[in-house]
Scaffold this active site. Structure first.
Site, PDB file in Angstrom:
ATOM      1  N   SER A   1       7.646   5.568   3.244  1.00  0.00           N
ATOM      2  CA  SER A   1       7.021   6.204   2.081  1.00  0.00           C
ATOM      3  C   SER A   1       7.085   7.732   2.138  1.00  0.00           C
ATOM      4  CB  SER A   1       5.562   5.755   1.952  1.00  0.00           C
ATOM      5  OG  SER A   1       4.802   6.229   3.041  1.00  0.00           O
TER       6      SER A   1
ATOM      7  N   LYS B   1      -3.667   7.713  -0.943  1.00  0.00           N
ATOM      8  CA  LYS B   1      -2.904   8.922  -0.632  1.00  0.00           C
ATOM      9  C   LYS B   1      -3.273  10.071  -1.568  1.00  0.00           C
ATOM     10  CE  LYS B   1       1.031   6.426   1.307  1.00  0.00           C
ATOM     11  NZ  LYS B   1       2.434   5.980   1.121  1.00  0.00           N
TER      12      LYS B   1
END
Length: 794
Positions: free
Chosen positions: A655, A698
């Protein structure tokens, strides 16, 4: 230029409309149980329950917290009642071989009644037979025999004494014994006087005493034999009367259970044993003290010898048993044999046999957690052995393992008719399939539980009904529709996707109970949305210490993170840390270096063995992208390195590959990147952004750091466009976005991400073969061409 990538405020969160639910509070909702999203699992469960073949047991595969046990139990309870599978089981004495107790199979719901009736019968027989042996008539006759025996002894003594006196000997009584003494001139001689007699006189006296003693003993033996015979006659008569009484009582007792063949066989054998052991029913002390022989004593009293040890009893009106064993060790599964201390030794008998979970679930269902089962020595092997043999053998663990055992009981194995349901996960299933061939042979029905469902109107209403059902079933305070709508939104947060609803019911039920607790503390009778939100905040605060410490280190500049300004070859990547069940986002600086070299991108994390395989794969993809996109007609000449700054643990996942590529492109071109914008996303070899996980965590992680360092108005995050539909951001972030303090961008390509980070256009390759002059890609390609033709280092 970047406005086109901004995500609208209304797309940052899916909010449940309370009016959509169709009620004002949970008291208005039908309380019948609802299960949603597990239709396929329930169908598989019913298939496994319906198929009555050997080894068709069930393995339920799910993620933790889905409430699969409750779903299974509720589904099984709803099934139509099955006949002929449930029985009561008892252990009884094996009169011919007490070391091998027999089992008794009885119709469901009858064992306790029969055991109680049997106990009363034994007590009544003990009382009646004891009285038979100790009634007044018998005692009087026994006393007459004693008196007559004493009279006969006195007559014998008188007769022999007459003869003895002629031989200068007399008989004296000493308590219960008789002694022959020398007697001269009406005087018994003392020992000193006897010693003064002549040798011939002493020999004559000794000879006469021996003769008289033998005669006295002979006569007394004849009297004792007569008394014994008389007593035996009396005891035989009494025994016949007791046997007649016993047969009469047992005949009446057998008629009560005439329809049950198992009980009839047991009672026939019991009658034979009682007739052979009538002495066990003699409890009166006077009988034991009576003259003549007494019956032999037995160690086992009638109340134990003829006891019915009920192992399991079922309710004939209820469904087959559904048993969950929380501690599935070996004895808890197959049963155990207890011991008692007696005269310093441990002894046992059939009445000390205790049931296990297999006994309690016989005829029904046994649910076991696989992880707990495997944590107990031999429990898994013991379970497989019982299922394969279709019988329950009770044996100590040391005996099952082939070690020495002191157990003197080997109970006959009870037939087993059961469905075992193991609760496990995909990893356990795969491991067992690979290492244990017996597993697949025994557990042929696999159930897979879903961990989420699509979020739509139908499912929202069903979910609300399920929430109301739990609230009402557990007698929680009433929740209003706003509170229920907040819980439904939490289910999307739990799923990490605005388009889904999580089925991790354990977490949902926990939230409901904690919200109710807060309402009670506020002395409220109705739980509101504020209570639910506070409960969620409290959950995070209770386990948020690691995140707080890391943010403190960022604030104190122990961990270097910039949220202002620009920098070359440096970017904030968004990562996720897991702390138990709690996941939170945290920014991590990624830096890159580039120079002329031998076509290699050095992954520093991998070199020091801190990079996982997926992360390393992502780095290799970056090299593929550079070769595909730039300098296609020249030999590629680049040496670069990438690193997560201040990373001291393993880095895995791809990611961060988009952030790494942005840093690498900046290092190659020398173009500065905005430090106020963090990046997350996976990238492929064609520069396309791919979806990543934990997008909400996040974003929240970087938002918190920006809040600590102060908002500048240009801070934000870049995410893959595919993740935009998953956003379930909290109210604080949405408020900041509305105020234009924070921005969230969604991109499909690396070019779009670079445009946002640099403020420059990405540029396209023209027909001439060159990128748009002055564009980002133009700068990158020129730098790579320079690397391939000179020794310039960036």
């Amino acid at each position: 230029m970047t406005k086109q990538f901004l995500i609208p405020t209304k797309a940052l969160r899916a909010n449940c409309d309370p009016n959509l639910l169709g009620f004002d509070n949970t008291t208005e909702v039908d309380t019948s149980h609802v299960t949603i999203g597990q239709e396929n699992a329930i169908k598989s469960l019913h298939f496994g329950a319906d198929i009555h073949k050997k080894n068709y047991h069930i393995f339920a595969m799910s993620k933790q917290g889905l409430g699969e046990r409750a779903i299974i139990e509720n589904s099984l309870k709803k099934r139509k009642k099955e006949k002929g599978h449930c029985f009561d089981w008892c252990y009884i004495n094996n009169y011919l071989n007490p070391q091998s107790p027999n089992y008794l199979k009885l119709p469901a719901g009858t064992a306790n009644h029969f055991a109680s009736a049997m106990e009363k019968l034994v007590k009544q027989l003990s009382n009646d037979i004891s009285l038979q042996f100790t009634n007044r008539t018998i005692q009087a006759k026994l006393q007459d025999i004693n008196y007559e025996a004493d009279s006969k002894r006195r007559m014998v003594v008188a007769k022999i004494n007459t003869t003895a006196e002629k031989k200068q000997i007399t008989i004296r009584s000493q308590e219960d014994a008789f002694e022959l003494m020398p007697f001269i001139h009406d005087k018994v001689l003392s020992e000193e006087e006897v010693n003064q007699l002549s040798h011939s006189q002493k020999l004559h006296l000794d000879r006469n005493i021996v003769i008289l003693q033998k005669e006295l003993t002979r006569q007394f033996d004849k009297i004792a034999e007569w008394a014994d015979n008389q007593s035996k006659i009396m005891q035989t008569k009494s025994k016949k009367c007791a046997a007649k009484l016993l047969k009469s009582k047992l005949l009446a007792f057998r008629k009560k259970f005439s329809k049950n063949e198992s009980i009839q066989r047991f009672l026939i054998n019991t009658e034979k044993d009682m007739l052979a052991n009538l002495h066990l029913f003699m409890t009166n002390e006077s009988t034991q003290k009576s003259t003549g022989p007494t019956f032999a004593e037995e160690e086992v009293e009638p109340c134990i010898r003829y006891k019915v040890n009920v192992m399991v009893t079922q309710d004939s009106k209820q469904q087959p048993p559904i048993i969950f064993e929380p501690n599935p060790n070996y004895p808890n599964l197959v049963g155990r044999i207890e011991h008692i201390s007696q005269l310093g030794a441990l002894v046992t008998n059939f009445s000390l046999i205790r049931p296990g979970a297999l006994h309690r679930a016989n005829g029904g269902y046994l649910i076991i957690d696989m992880q707990t089962l495997l944590s107990h020595s031999y429990a898994w092997e013991g379970l497989k052995s019982a299922l394969d043999a279709e019988k329950i053998t009770i044996a100590p663990l040391e005996e099952a393992l082939g070690f020495f055992s002191t157990t003197i009981l080997t109970p006959k194995a009870i037939p087993l008719d059961i469905k075992v349901i193991l609760l496990g996960d995909q990893h356990q299933y795969s491991e067992l399939c690979n290492v244990d061939p017996e597993f697949k042979a025994l557990f042929r029905v696999i159930i897979e539980f879903e961990d989420h469902i699509r979020r739509n109107t139908k499912h929202i209403k069903l979910y609300a009904k399920m929430i109301a059902s739990f609230i009402n079933d557990n007698q929680l305070l009433t929740f209003n529709k706003f509170a229920v709508a907040t819980v439904i939104d939490y289910c999307s947060q739990l799923a990490g996707d605005a388009a889904l609803l999580s089925l991790r019911l354990d977490s949902v039920w926990g939230l409901l109970q904690e919200a109710e607790h807060l309402a009670k503390q506020d002395n409220k009778k109705i739980v509101t949305a504020a209570h639910v939100k506070q409960a969620l905040a409290d959950q995070i605060n209770r386990i948020n210490s690691l995140k707080r410490k890391m943010n403190e280190e960022i604030e104190r500049k122990f961990i270097l993170i910039k949220t202002h300004g620009k920098a070359v070859a440096q970017i904030n990547a968004l990562t996720v840390l897991q702390y138990g069940d709690f996941e939170f986002g945290i920014p991590s600086r990624v830096s890159a270096m580039a120079r002329r070299g031998d076509d290699k991108i050095l992954d520093i994390e991998r070199e020091v063995e801190l990079g996982g395989a997926i992360h390393s794969k992502g780095v290799l993809i970056l090299a593929g992208y550079l070769q595909w996109r730039y300098v296609i007609d020249r030999k590629f000449s680049l040496s670069a390195s990438l690193v997560f700054e201040q990373s001291y643990g393993e880095v895995d996942g791809d990611s961060a590959s988009m952030a790494e590529l942005c840093a690498l492109l900046s290092a190659i071109s020398g173009i500065k990147l905005q430090q106020s914008i963090a990046v997350t996303g996976s990238i492929n070899q064609h520069g396309e952004c791919q979806v990543i996980g934990c997008v909400n965590e996040k974003i929240a992680g970087f938002f918190d750091v920006c809040k600590l360092q102060g908002f500048s108005g240009d801070q934000g995050v870049i995410i893959p466009k595919a993740n935009a539909k998953q956003l379930m951001l909290n109210d604080e972030i949405i408020t900041a976005v509305k105020a234009k303090k924070f921005h969230i961008y969604a991109v499909e390509t690396i070019d779009a991400a670079m445009e946002i980070l640099t403020g420059m256009i990405a540029g396209k390759r023209r027909q001439s073969g060159h990128f748009t002059p002055g564009s980002i890609n133009d700068c990158i390609e020129k730098a790579l061409i320079h690397f391939s033709t000179a020794g310039h280092r960036k």
